[in-house]
Design a protein around this motif. Sequence first.
Motif, PDB file in Angstrom:
ATOM      1  N   ALA A 120      26.988 -26.017  58.703  1.00  0.00           N
ATOM      2  CA  ALA A 120      25.971 -25.780  57.668  1.00  0.00           C
ATOM      3  C   ALA A 120      26.629 -25.723  56.307  1.00  0.00           C
ATOM      4  N   HIS A 121      25.828 -26.056  55.300  1.00  0.00           N
ATOM      5  CA  HIS A 121      26.274 -25.912  53.913  1.00  0.00           C
ATOM      6  C   HIS A 121      25.302 -24.996  53.187  1.00  0.00           C
ATOM      7  N   GLN A 122      25.852 -24.060  52.438  1.00  0.00           N
ATOM      8  CA  GLN A 122      25.028 -23.213  51.577  1.00  0.00           C
ATOM      9  C   GLN A 122      25.781 -22.964  50.286  1.00  0.00           C
TER      10      GLN A 122
ATOM     11  N   LEU B 231      20.440 -30.349  52.702  1.00  0.00           N
ATOM     12  CA  LEU B 231      19.535 -30.942  53.686  1.00  0.00           C
ATOM     13  C   LEU B 231      20.252 -31.926  54.602  1.00  0.00           C
ATOM     14  N   LYS B 232      21.159 -32.700  54.062  1.00  0.00           N
ATOM     15  CA  LYS B 232      21.859 -33.674  54.904  1.00  0.00           C
ATOM     16  C   LYS B 232      22.812 -32.988  55.886  1.00  0.00           C
ATOM     17  N   THR B 233      23.484 -31.922  55.450  1.00  0.00           N
ATOM     18  CA  THR B 233      24.394 -31.209  56.342  1.00  0.00           C
ATOM     19  C   THR B 233      23.630 -30.441  57.413  1.00  0.00           C
ATOM     20  N   ASN B 234      22.574 -29.753  57.017  1.00  0.00           N
ATOM     21  CA  ASN B 234      21.906 -28.815  57.912  1.00  0.00           C
ATOM     22  C   ASN B 234      20.814 -29.454  58.759  1.00  0.00           C
ATOM     23  N   LEU B 235      20.118 -30.457  58.218  1.00  0.00           N
ATOM     24  CA  LEU B 235      18.986 -31.062  58.928  1.00  0.00           C
ATOM     25  C   LEU B 235      19.262 -32.496  59.369  1.00  0.00           C
ATOM     26  N   TYR B 236      19.637 -33.359  58.437  1.00  0.00           N
ATOM     27  CA  TYR B 236      19.847 -34.760  58.788  1.00  0.00           C
ATOM     28  C   TYR B 236      20.910 -34.897  59.881  1.00  0.00           C
ATOM     29  N   ALA B 237      22.028 -34.201  59.735  1.00  0.00           N
ATOM     30  CA  ALA B 237      23.119 -34.328  60.707  1.00  0.00           C
ATOM     31  C   ALA B 237      22.666 -33.882  62.092  1.00  0.00           C
ATOM     32  N   MET B 238      21.903 -32.808  62.158  1.00  0.00           N
ATOM     33  CA  MET B 238      21.370 -32.347  63.443  1.00  0.00           C
ATOM     34  C   MET B 238      20.512 -33.437  64.083  1.00  0.00           C
ATOM     35  N   PHE B 239      19.629 -34.045  63.283  1.00  0.00           N
ATOM     36  CA  PHE B 239      18.778 -35.136  63.756  1.00  0.00           C
ATOM     37  C   PHE B 239      19.616 -36.312  64.239  1.00  0.00           C
ATOM     38  N   TRP B 240      20.601 -36.725  63.426  1.00  0.00           N
ATOM     39  CA  TRP B 240      21.435 -37.873  63.782  1.00  0.00           C
ATOM     40  C   TRP B 240      22.244 -37.610  65.053  1.00  0.00           C
ATOM     41  N   LEU B 241      22.814 -36.411  65.163  1.00  0.00           N
ATOM     42  CA  LEU B 241      23.630 -36.095  66.328  1.00  0.00           C
ATOM     43  C   LEU B 241      22.787 -36.028  67.592  1.00  0.00           C
TER      44      LEU B 241
ATOM     45  N   LEU C  15      15.701 -22.827  39.905  1.00  0.00           N
ATOM     46  CA  LEU C  15      16.182 -23.503  38.703  1.00  0.00           C
ATOM     47  C   LEU C  15      17.688 -23.736  38.721  1.00  0.00           C
ATOM     48  N   GLY C  16      18.392 -23.025  39.584  1.00  0.00           N
ATOM     49  CA  GLY C  16      19.836 -23.205  39.679  1.00  0.00           C
ATOM     50  C   GLY C  16      20.261 -24.257  40.687  1.00  0.00           C
ATOM     51  N   ILE C  17      19.307 -24.767  41.472  1.00  0.00           N
ATOM     52  CA  ILE C  17      19.635 -25.736  42.521  1.00  0.00           C
ATOM     53  C   ILE C  17      19.541 -27.154  41.974  1.00  0.00           C
ATOM     54  N   SER C  18      20.652 -27.848  41.940  1.00  0.00           N
ATOM     55  CA  SER C  18      20.655 -29.234  41.473  1.00  0.00           C
ATOM     56  C   SER C  18      20.156 -30.150  42.585  1.00  0.00           C
ATOM     57  N   SER C  19      19.738 -31.338  42.218  1.00  0.00           N
ATOM     58  CA  SER C  19      19.330 -32.324  43.214  1.00  0.00           C
ATOM     59  C   SER C  19      20.501 -32.690  44.124  1.00  0.00           C
ATOM     60  N   GLU C  20      21.707 -32.714  43.564  1.00  0.00           N
ATOM     61  CA  GLU C  20      22.898 -33.013  44.362  1.00  0.00           C
ATOM     62  C   GLU C  20      23.106 -31.948  45.434  1.00  0.00           C
ATOM     63  N   GLN C  21      22.985 -30.657  45.038  1.00  0.00           N
ATOM     64  CA  GLN C  21      23.148 -29.581  46.007  1.00  0.00           C
ATOM     65  C   GLN C  21      22.056 -29.641  47.072  1.00  0.00           C
ATOM     66  N   PHE C  22      20.805 -29.830  46.646  1.00  0.00           N
ATOM     67  CA  PHE C  22      19.682 -29.889  47.581  1.00  0.00           C
ATOM     68  C   PHE C  22      19.899 -31.001  48.612  1.00  0.00           C
ATOM     69  N   ASP C  23      20.372 -32.137  48.134  1.00  0.00           N
ATOM     70  CA  ASP C  23      20.613 -33.273  49.013  1.00  0.00           C
ATOM     71  C   ASP C  23      21.714 -32.958  50.022  1.00  0.00           C
ATOM     72  N   ARG C  24      22.794 -32.327  49.565  1.00  0.00           N
ATOM     73  CA  ARG C  24      23.898 -32.023  50.471  1.00  0.00           C
ATOM     74  C   ARG C  24      23.492 -30.992  51.517  1.00  0.00           C
TER      75      ARG C  24
ATOM     76  N   THR D  44      15.215 -23.070  53.584  1.00  0.00           N
ATOM     77  CA  THR D  44      14.266 -24.121  53.947  1.00  0.00           C
ATOM     78  C   THR D  44      14.769 -24.924  55.137  1.00  0.00           C
ATOM     79  N   THR D  45      16.062 -25.256  55.144  1.00  0.00           N
ATOM     80  CA  THR D  45      16.609 -26.022  56.266  1.00  0.00           C
ATOM     81  C   THR D  45      16.614 -25.191  57.543  1.00  0.00           C
ATOM     82  N   LYS D  46      16.852 -23.903  57.432  1.00  0.00           N
ATOM     83  CA  LYS D  46      16.920 -23.068  58.630  1.00  0.00           C
ATOM     84  C   LYS D  46      15.541 -22.919  59.274  1.00  0.00           C
ATOM     85  N   ALA D  47      14.496 -22.874  58.452  1.00  0.00           N
ATOM     86  CA  ALA D  47      13.136 -22.883  59.000  1.00  0.00           C
ATOM     87  C   ALA D  47      12.865 -24.222  59.678  1.00  0.00           C
TER      88      ALA D  47
END
Length: 297
Positions: free
Chosen positions: A140-142, A161-171, A150-159, A205-208
């Motif tokens: 996981a990434h946090q 979600l991809k680490t916590n959700l996308y990778a789980m789906f792909w694996l 307001l402190g969450i950049s699009s880059e952080q949000f993307d990383r 959000t990813t953990k939910a």
Amino acid sequence: MSDQHDHATHERHPKPEDQHGQSQRHPGSGEDMDPKPDHGESTYRGSGKLDGRRAVITGGDSGIGRAVALAFAAEGADVLLSYLPEEQEDAERTAELVRERGRKAVLVAGDITDERHCGEIVDRALGELGGIDVLVNNAAHQMAQEDGLLGISSEQFDRVLKTNLYAMFWLCKAAVPHLEPGATIINTSSIQAVDPSPQLLDYATTKAGIVNFTKGLAIDLAERGIRVNTVAPGPVWTPLIPATMPEDAVANFGEQVPLGRAAQPVELAPAYVFLASAESSYITGAVIPVTGGKPFN
């Protein structure tokens, strides 16, 4: 005797007053934490619950992943450890501890935000372990942001979600065609799934999402004889804490739960062993909270 054991266990684990403000460069290392986390190096005793099983564990270099790897090895399983290249030293130490328990450890460095790498992890497990019986999606990434949304950049949000959700789906998608009846998938969610902190809005959000993914996938794979469950930790003393939180928050980490302290990684491992073993053969689509008494609802 049991009361004495419970009291000794309670007293053995560090409390917030034993911690101090500390920070590390992400992703952090357990070797540099004070106090050092207990992954079960000398405290977990196996009893053959996973003899001959083959497990893939993402985020297997440190924290919960290391504790799960050591417990699985102690229970008789061979393991593949997935981790980021910058975590090589921790991963090698985990592999050494697995081999000391007489089991095989396969090391696969790389970034699971890349779908191709997720496929490579599965391929390596098939080639070097001979198959997969247990898939633990734990990485996981946090990154805490005091300004919340307001402190969450699009880059952080993307990383995140991809680490916590996308990778789980792909694996899962890569592994499922190779899983036999009796295989299990265990996903790591969090108390954040139901009690989100504004500073961890993207992570929560990813953990939910992981909880919902687990429940749906359990129904989807039931006819294949594959069980899917999730462990939902509360606060756990892992390298993510000093690597992603302000120093004052690190010093107080864990005091908010009824037990008054963060869990040590070894205290999470038995839940994963249970879900990976035949002892949980009638459990699928479940959430196992390990939260220090904080309600998961």
